[in-house]
Design an enzyme around this catalytic site. Structure first.
Site, PDB file in Angstrom:
ATOM      1  N   ASN A   1      89.154   3.688  23.965  1.00  0.00           N
ATOM      2  CA  ASN A   1      89.037   5.095  24.380  1.00  0.00           C
ATOM      3  C   ASN A   1      89.984   5.289  25.545  1.00  0.00           C
ATOM      4  OD1 ASN A   1      87.569   4.732  27.009  1.00  0.00           O
ATOM      5  ND2 ASN A   1      86.087   3.784  25.621  1.00  0.00           N
TER       6      ASN A   1
ATOM      7  N   VAL B   1      84.515  -2.099  17.987  1.00  0.00           N
ATOM      8  CA  VAL B   1      85.505  -3.174  18.025  1.00  0.00           C
ATOM      9  C   VAL B   1      86.001  -3.379  19.468  1.00  0.00           C
ATOM     10  CG1 VAL B   1      87.532  -1.741  17.453  1.00  0.00           C
ATOM     11  CG2 VAL B   1      87.461  -4.109  16.740  1.00  0.00           C
ATOM     12  N   ASP B   2      86.038  -2.339  20.245  1.00  0.00           N
ATOM     13  CA  ASP B   2      86.431  -2.407  21.656  1.00  0.00           C
ATOM     14  C   ASP B   2      85.504  -3.363  22.413  1.00  0.00           C
ATOM     15  OD1 ASP B   2      87.715  -1.760  24.020  1.00  0.00           O
ATOM     16  OD2 ASP B   2      86.918   0.281  24.153  1.00  0.00           O
TER      17      ASP B   2
ATOM     18  N   SER C   1      89.247   4.876  14.517  1.00  0.00           N
ATOM     19  CA  SER C   1      88.492   6.146  14.460  1.00  0.00           C
ATOM     20  C   SER C   1      87.383   6.189  13.399  1.00  0.00           C
ATOM     21  CB  SER C   1      89.414   7.362  14.248  1.00  0.00           C
ATOM     22  OG  SER C   1      90.160   7.636  15.413  1.00  0.00           O
TER      23      SER C   1
HETATM   24  N1  AR6 Z   1      86.129  -6.359  13.670  1.00  0.00           N
HETATM   25  C1  AR6 Z   1      86.664  -5.463  12.810  1.00  0.00           C
HETATM   26  N2  AR6 Z   1      86.239  -4.188  12.701  1.00  0.00           N
HETATM   27  C2  AR6 Z   1      85.230  -3.807  13.517  1.00  0.00           C
HETATM   28  C3  AR6 Z   1      84.627  -4.677  14.451  1.00  0.00           C
HETATM   29  C4  AR6 Z   1      85.121  -6.006  14.518  1.00  0.00           C
HETATM   30  N3  AR6 Z   1      84.617  -6.901  15.364  1.00  0.00           N
HETATM   31  N4  AR6 Z   1      83.647  -3.994  15.109  1.00  0.00           N
HETATM   32  C5  AR6 Z   1      83.625  -2.738  14.588  1.00  0.00           C
HETATM   33  N5  AR6 Z   1      84.573  -2.635  13.623  1.00  0.00           N
HETATM   34  P1  AR6 Z   1      84.828   1.728  16.310  1.00  0.00           P
HETATM   35  P2  AR6 Z   1      86.356   4.195  16.786  1.00  0.00           P
HETATM   36  C6  AR6 Z   1      84.929  -1.487  12.785  1.00  0.00           C
HETATM   37  O1  AR6 Z   1      83.558   2.425  16.513  1.00  0.00           O
HETATM   38  O2  AR6 Z   1      85.667   4.853  15.662  1.00  0.00           O
HETATM   39  C7  AR6 Z   1      84.327   2.487  21.265  1.00  0.00           C
HETATM   40  O3  AR6 Z   1      83.207   2.683  22.069  1.00  0.00           O
HETATM   41  C8  AR6 Z   1      83.897  -0.398  12.616  1.00  0.00           C
HETATM   42  O4  AR6 Z   1      82.937  -0.774  11.627  1.00  0.00           O
HETATM   43  O5  AR6 Z   1      85.004   0.377  16.902  1.00  0.00           O
HETATM   44  O6  AR6 Z   1      87.852   4.331  16.907  1.00  0.00           O
HETATM   45  C9  AR6 Z   1      85.613   2.813  21.998  1.00  0.00           C
HETATM   46  O7  AR6 Z   1      85.549   2.468  23.352  1.00  0.00           O
HETATM   47  C10 AR6 Z   1      84.769   0.771  12.156  1.00  0.00           C
HETATM   48  O8  AR6 Z   1      85.035   0.672  10.779  1.00  0.00           O
HETATM   49  O9  AR6 Z   1      86.097   2.607  16.846  1.00  0.00           O
HETATM   50  C11 AR6 Z   1      85.709   4.287  21.791  1.00  0.00           C
HETATM   51  O10 AR6 Z   1      84.898   4.988  22.719  1.00  0.00           O
HETATM   52  C12 AR6 Z   1      86.104   0.529  12.917  1.00  0.00           C
HETATM   53  O11 AR6 Z   1      86.030  -0.832  13.373  1.00  0.00           O
HETATM   54  C13 AR6 Z   1      85.158   4.491  20.403  1.00  0.00           C
HETATM   55  O12 AR6 Z   1      84.277   3.390  20.189  1.00  0.00           O
HETATM   56  C14 AR6 Z   1      86.296   1.432  14.114  1.00  0.00           C
HETATM   57  O13 AR6 Z   1      85.053   1.658  14.746  1.00  0.00           O
HETATM   58  C15 AR6 Z   1      86.240   4.428  19.367  1.00  0.00           C
HETATM   59  O14 AR6 Z   1      85.678   4.734  18.102  1.00  0.00           O
END
Ligand code: AR6
Length: 169
Positions: free
Chosen positions: A24, A33-34, A122
């Site tokens: 973010n 993932v962050d 996203s």
């Molecule tokens: N490895 C691979 N993919 C993953 C992992 C992992 N370890 N963990 C989650 N995903 P998201 P966004 C997938 O929510 O939508 C954070 O708080 C997940 O299932 O990580 O861009 C940031 O700080 C989904 O398909 O990112 C921002 O505030 C994809 O990764 C916000 O979330 C992205 O999910 C960003 O949201």
């Protein structure tokens, strides 16, 4: 020649030159993932993020842009942090999502990274429908000129994997 590969799993376990983080704009960590990248990569990543913030991004890293830090204890040389747009049913933000992939590859080229792992930016907390997120991701990297040799999409679950597979086929 750039190859696109797909893996189902946890991106923090991948061995590549650069791992892309769906961050973010604060660059100070979060969930999804962050959170996983900061947990497994250790405090060096956050230290670098804080330095970048202080030096350049006091108002935050704008949506659609990307910036690199150390990868800390991850099996990679760099983490490239990009800020995806939140999905909006009212407003078409797909150009901002495409920009995340283009800018991450531009930063990867600057670093000299040859293998880059991307999550589905996203498509988690930011609410983007997975099929559309996958289409934008694959179309954009295919249309981007880069020296990166392998672009690896690392999808956490089967549904995400299938959505990307449908685009790559
Ligand atoms: N490895 C691979 N993919 C993953 C992992 C992992 N370890 N963990 C989650 N995903 P998201 P966004 C997938 O929510 O939508 C954070 O708080 C997940 O299932 O990580 O861009 C940031 O700080 C989904 O398909 O990112 C921002 O505030 C994809 O990764 C916000 O979330 C992205 O999910 C960003 O949201």
């Amino acid at each position: 020649m750039t190859t696109i590969t797909l893996v189902q799993g946890d991106i923090t376990r991948e061995s590549v030159d650069a791992i892309v983080n769906a961050a973010n704009s604060s660059l100070l960590g979060g969930g999804g993932v962050d959170g996983a990248i900061h947990r497994r990569g250790g405090p060096a990543i956050l230290e670098d993020c804080r330095r970048l913030r202080a030096a350049h991004y006091g108002k935050g890293l704008p949506t659609g842009q990307a910036v690199a830090t150390t990868a800390g204890e991850l099996d990679a040389r760099w983490v490239i942090h990009t800020v995806g747009p939140r999905f909006s049913p009212q407003e078409d933000r797909s150009q901002l999502l495409a920009s995340c992939y283009r800018e991450s590859l531009r930063v990867a080229d600057e670093l000299g990274a040859r293998t880059v792992a991307f999550p589905a930016v996203s498509a988690g907390i930011y609410g983007w429908p997975m099929d559309d997120a996958a289409r934008i991701a694959v179309e954009t990297v295919r249309a981007t000129k880069t020296d990166v040799e392998e672009i690896r999409f690392v999808l956490l679950d089967e549904r995400a994997y299938e959505a990307f597979a449908a685009q790559v086929r």
